[in-house]
Scaffold this active site. Sequence first.
Site, PDB file in Angstrom:
ATOM      1  N   HIS A  86       5.149   3.119  -5.543  1.00 14.66           N
ATOM      2  CA  HIS A  86       5.612   2.346  -4.390  1.00 14.66           C
ATOM      3  C   HIS A  86       7.131   2.536  -4.305  1.00 14.66           C
ATOM      4  CE1 HIS A  86       6.662  -1.450  -2.265  1.00 14.66           C
ATOM      5  NE2 HIS A  86       5.405  -1.493  -1.868  1.00 14.66           N
TER       6      HIS A  86
ATOM      7  N   CYS B 158       4.346   2.096   1.920  1.00 18.98           N
ATOM      8  CA  CYS B 158       5.572   2.154   1.090  1.00 18.98           C
ATOM      9  C   CYS B 158       5.437   3.206  -0.002  1.00 18.98           C
ATOM     10  CB  CYS B 158       5.918   0.799   0.478  1.00 18.98           C
ATOM     11  SG  CYS B 158       6.373  -0.436   1.662  1.00 18.98           S
TER      12      CYS B 158
ATOM     13  N   LYS C  80       0.104 -11.626  -4.622  1.00 19.08           N
ATOM     14  CA  LYS C  80      -1.094 -10.772  -4.677  1.00 19.08           C
ATOM     15  C   LYS C  80      -2.139 -11.374  -5.598  1.00 19.08           C
ATOM     16  CE  LYS C  80       1.752  -6.790  -3.726  1.00 19.08           C
ATOM     17  NZ  LYS C  80       1.527  -6.113  -2.459  1.00 19.08           N
TER      18      LYS C  80
ATOM     19  N   GLN D 237      -0.388  -4.437  -8.382  1.00 17.38           N
ATOM     20  CA  GLN D 237      -1.799  -4.341  -8.000  1.00 17.38           C
ATOM     21  C   GLN D 237      -2.731  -4.619  -9.177  1.00 17.38           C
ATOM     22  OE1 GLN D 237      -2.844  -4.033  -4.898  1.00 17.38           O
ATOM     23  NE2 GLN D 237      -0.795  -3.749  -4.080  1.00 17.38           N
TER      24      GLN D 237
ATOM     25  N   ASP E  48       4.599  -1.372 -13.362  1.00 16.55           N
ATOM     26  CA  ASP E  48       4.546  -2.077 -12.086  1.00 16.55           C
ATOM     27  C   ASP E  48       3.117  -2.613 -11.970  1.00 16.55           C
ATOM     28  OD1 ASP E  48       3.965  -2.721  -9.470  1.00 16.55           O
ATOM     29  OD2 ASP E  48       5.011  -1.017  -8.599  1.00 16.55           O
TER      30      ASP E  48
END
Length: 407
Positions: free
Chosen positions: A123, A364, A226, A203, A200
């Site tokens: 991203h 993104c 999220k 998700q 990261d």
Amino acid sequence: MGLDIAKIREQFPVLNQEVHGKPLVYFDNAATTQKPRSVLDALTNYYSKDNSNIHRGAHALADRATRYYEETREAIMHFINARESAEIIFTKGTTEGINLVASTFGRKFIGKGDEIIISALEHHSNIVPWHMLCEEKGAVLKVIPINEAGELIYEEFEKLLTPNTKLVSIVHASNALGSINPVKKIIDSAHAVGAKVLLDGAQSSSHLHIDVQDLDCDFFAFSAHKLYGPTGLGCLYGKREVFESMPPYQGGGEMIKEVTYEKTTYNEIPFKFEAGTPNIADVIAFKSALEFINELGKDAIKAHEDELLAYANELLLPIKGFVPIGTAKEKVSVISFNINAMHPYDVGMMLDANGFAVRTGHHCTQPLMKRLGIEGTVRASFSVYNSKSEIEKLAESVTRIARIKNK
Ligand code: PMP
């Protein structure tokens, strides 16, 4: 026993509406999830009963607000299995977590000729902070390539590692394609050359069981929104010794031990990294989101989402003109696609007219789209409150849209 989806849906008032005269089908969960009633109530409760600044006032409301705020930190510690709550820093989101690491760890430990490794699946928030740092420091950014399925090529990663590698910063699960990266192997290999690893988790945190001690990552960044929590809030996990070795991020109230006109000494972690009045209400409400997840059970949520993904593949893949983008073996519940040569935005508009909330565009991840030779995709991403019948409706709509162009 599977989850009672109808009952779960009752907890999400926003799902109960029509758009363009059709029942809303919310398939934009990778962008942000909806919030259960308990999170909405926690926000109202806080402002109706407890509103106060934390860690400061010696009065009942301030005590309560501080306690609730710190209880969320504890809940996050359990959620990702950190050793202690001091290893959890509240941020604005994944983006701020990564920027914090770039601005503090990066500025102190990464210099001219040093190397940072990312992957082709990142991203923008895990690319741009490193461009900024490399420009400032003369460091070098290297990118692990992917195969046609959208899987990171692990052997190529090993070739990129050198004694100059100071940081490997990798997405755990791709927002654009859903691919899950083999992060445990990556972390072990990176540590073998003395590099630190940032994951990261924007998700992965909502779909996978996260155990930062087992992973042995040095940093793990994720976003509350999220995970059924409020927007503009996130967490950065870091190992105590790594956080302690880093200079502060922003200067201001709360992050100090003592200030004179000549000098400042800094507070202990986590407060050293939390300058100013934080996002108190949202932090407190986030605990309710974590309770929502814990009550259902991460394994049950994952099983349901995996079933939805498998069902979507079963119904969508045979449709003439349906082009899946990203077919990794290990995936979270994200399905990216195009229909014939139609522009993803046009497909998104037609789906919107039928009540579907999906994402269209580059997500993104412009370098990833360029690598795949496409402008963008349509992305349907599934969450715990989605049902098989919603996927059947999507397949019907996709079939109709594909037919327009197949004529
Ligand atoms: N990384 C990934 C993989 C993401 O999906 C997102 C959100 N789309 C981010 C980082 C940034 O998260 P936030 O906007 O909450 O900071």
